[in-house]
Design an enzyme around this catalytic site. Structure first.
Site, mmCIF file in Angstrom:
data_model
loop_
_atom_site.group_PDB
_atom_site.id
_atom_site.type_symbol
_atom_site.label_atom_id
_atom_site.label_comp_id
_atom_site.label_asym_id
_atom_site.label_seq_id
_atom_site.Cartn_x
_atom_site.Cartn_y
_atom_site.Cartn_z
ATOM 1 N N HIS A 163 1.779 9.179 8.737
ATOM 2 C CA HIS A 163 1.753 8.287 9.910
ATOM 3 C C HIS A 163 3.093 8.441 10.634
ATOM 4 C CE1 HIS A 163 -1.265 6.013 7.306
ATOM 5 N NE2 HIS A 163 -1.932 6.636 8.263
ATOM 6 N N GLU A 205 6.196 5.898 10.822
ATOM 7 C CA GLU A 205 6.781 5.371 9.578
ATOM 8 C C GLU A 205 8.025 6.205 9.275
ATOM 9 O OE1 GLU A 205 3.480 5.211 6.817
ATOM 10 O OE2 GLU A 205 2.305 4.000 8.213
ATOM 11 N N HIS A 254 5.360 6.127 2.700
ATOM 12 C CA HIS A 254 4.946 5.386 3.908
ATOM 13 C C HIS A 254 5.823 4.147 4.081
ATOM 14 C CE1 HIS A 254 0.751 7.125 4.608
ATOM 15 N NE2 HIS A 254 1.171 7.736 3.508
ATOM 16 N N GLU A 306 4.779 2.550 -0.376
ATOM 17 C CA GLU A 306 5.201 1.788 0.806
ATOM 18 C C GLU A 306 6.630 1.316 0.547
ATOM 19 O OE1 GLU A 306 3.243 1.533 3.391
ATOM 20 O OE2 GLU A 306 1.286 2.095 2.551
HETATM 21 O O1 LIG Z 1 0.569 -1.409 6.782
HETATM 22 C C1 LIG Z 1 -0.531 -0.921 6.977
HETATM 23 O O2 LIG Z 1 -1.479 -1.575 7.449
HETATM 24 C C2 LIG Z 1 -0.801 0.527 6.614
HETATM 25 C C3 LIG Z 1 0.286 1.217 5.813
HETATM 26 C C4 LIG Z 1 -0.301 2.542 5.333
HETATM 27 O O3 LIG Z 1 -0.257 3.490 6.063
HETATM 28 N N1 LIG Z 1 -0.914 2.515 4.153
HETATM 29 C C5 LIG Z 1 -1.687 3.623 3.672
HETATM 30 C C6 LIG Z 1 -2.216 3.311 2.308
HETATM 31 C C7 LIG Z 1 -3.027 4.470 1.747
HETATM 32 C C8 LIG Z 1 -3.682 4.164 0.406
HETATM 33 O O4 LIG Z 1 -4.548 3.298 0.352
HETATM 34 O O5 LIG Z 1 -3.341 4.836 -0.580
HETATM 35 C C9 LIG Z 1 -2.844 3.874 4.641
HETATM 36 O O6 LIG Z 1 -3.430 2.896 5.135
HETATM 37 O O7 LIG Z 1 -3.158 5.033 4.879
HETATM 38 ZN ZN ZN Z 2 1.307 4.875 6.444
#
Ligand SMILES: O=C(O)CCC(=O)N[C@@H](CCC(=O)O)C(=O)O
Ligand code: ZN
Length: 344
Positions: A63, A66, A159, A223
């Protein structure tokens, strides 16, 4: 063309940002014998002359907005090329979506982190993110398989979250299809300053799930804090993560302090809520942080006519996003769980 500049500055990030979609492959060797191979824009592989038995993938910018993880990886790449650090193990760095870095957005056409495990080729749609997901799968496969069988593999996909989080740093442990979770990976996460881990209960089309499922890598989405533009990150908040990643690739083996159950806060994913209607909203405000729990029966939102209510006491929200494309994940909910004997 860009090789001399890369050798002199180590600034692979700028070279990547100036070449959003393609970069011709090049390679050179550092004085310490490490082979540096640029495979594509945003994809750079380092192979020490005599390398250990562990292979690491560190990805960021899946992303583009980020930025803190991008800065961490940029600093590590520069330190390797300047020979301020010497590698022991092979490592592949990936800046996932260069154009989305340049526009400061999560993605351009489509969320890259929903396109792995072949999803890039489904539904008769084509766009640069789909092409990129396919190429990234190929680079990771090549990296993990070409040094031979029986090697240790890890992929840490770095992320930052859109919202504040009650637990600032947390990791998503992909669904393991019955394989055991690893205590040693919790120790690694703690060393990065990550005390909270969510255990997924179903497959996904994320980058970390891809490496976990297809290459048996220890893989996480990690994260590390909140989304901020370049220049706004307090890099001291990421020092532990950067030092731990550096230790992994420069030391034969990293040893961590003993793990105690109280050190970590574990959650299991209770359910995934996908958006099905244009008319989709949450009842809570945008500044309600991740990990906020709700009382059983409390209204969380609407998907068309359908009410979304907390089904269990304390059901907590993660990654709520009412604006995702139809069919995509708009919310994860989690409930606390314990470190059990299932962890080896
Ligand atoms: O903060 C958010 O809403 C999204 C942060 C983010 O990019 N999280 C990943 C998590 C991926 C996973 O579930 O392993 C995403 O949503 O792609
Ligand atoms: Zn992300």
């Amino acid at each position: 063309m860009y090789l001399q500049r890369l050798k002199e500055t180590g600034d692979f990030l700028s070279i990547t940002r100036e070449n959003e979609f393609n970069l011709p492959p090049e390679q050179f060797t550092l004085d310490n014998g490490t082979i540096v191979k640029v495979l594509d824009t945003g994809v750079i592989e380092f192979t020490p002359a005599r390398y250990g038995d562990k292979d690491f993938v560190f990805s960021s910018a899946v992303h583009g907005n980020e930025t803190a993880p991008i800065e961490i990886c940029d600093q590590l790449i520069q330190a390797i090329i300047a020979e301020h650090i010497t590698l022991t193990h092979r490592v592949l760095f990936i800046f996932g979506n260069p154009k989305s870095i340049n526009i400061g957005q999560r993605f351009v056409d489509e969320n890259l982190n929903r396109l792995f495990c072949g999803k890039h080729s489904e539904g008769g749609v084509d766009n640069p993110e789909r092409q990129r997901a396919k190429k990234l799968e190929h680079y990771v496969e090549q990296f993990f398989t070409m040094a031979g069988q029986g090697r240790y593999r890890a992929h840490y996909d770095l992320h930052t979250a859109i919202r504040d989080s009650k637990n600032e740093k947390f990791a998503v442990y992909p669904f393991l299809h019955g394989k055991p979770h690893k205590r040693e990976q919790l120790q690694f996460l703690l060393s990065c300053g990550v005390q909270t881990v969510l255990l997924m209960s179903e497959p996904a089309s994320t980058f970390s799930y891809f490496s976990s499922r297809h290459f048996d890598a220890d893989a996480f989405t990690i994260e590390l804090g909140k989304v901020r533009p370049f220049g706004d990150n307090d890099m001291s908040r990421f020092a532990k993560a950067k030092a731990t990643l550096e230790a992994l690739i420069t030391q034969e083996t990293v040893t961590y302090p003993e793990l105690h159950a109280d050190d970590v806060e574990l959650f299991s994913v209770y359910r995934t809520i996908n958006r099905h209607h244009e008319d989709f909203s949450f009842t809570f405000a945008d500044d309600v942080p991740n990990f906020t729990g709700f009382a059983k029966g409390e209204l969380l939102g609407h998907d068309g006519e359908q009410e979304i209510r907390a089904e269990v006491e304390g059901e907590a929200i993660i990654f709520p996003n009412a604006k995702v494309a139809l069919g995509q994940r708009a919310l994860l909910t989690v409930v606390p769980t314990k470190l059990t004997d299932e962890f080896i």
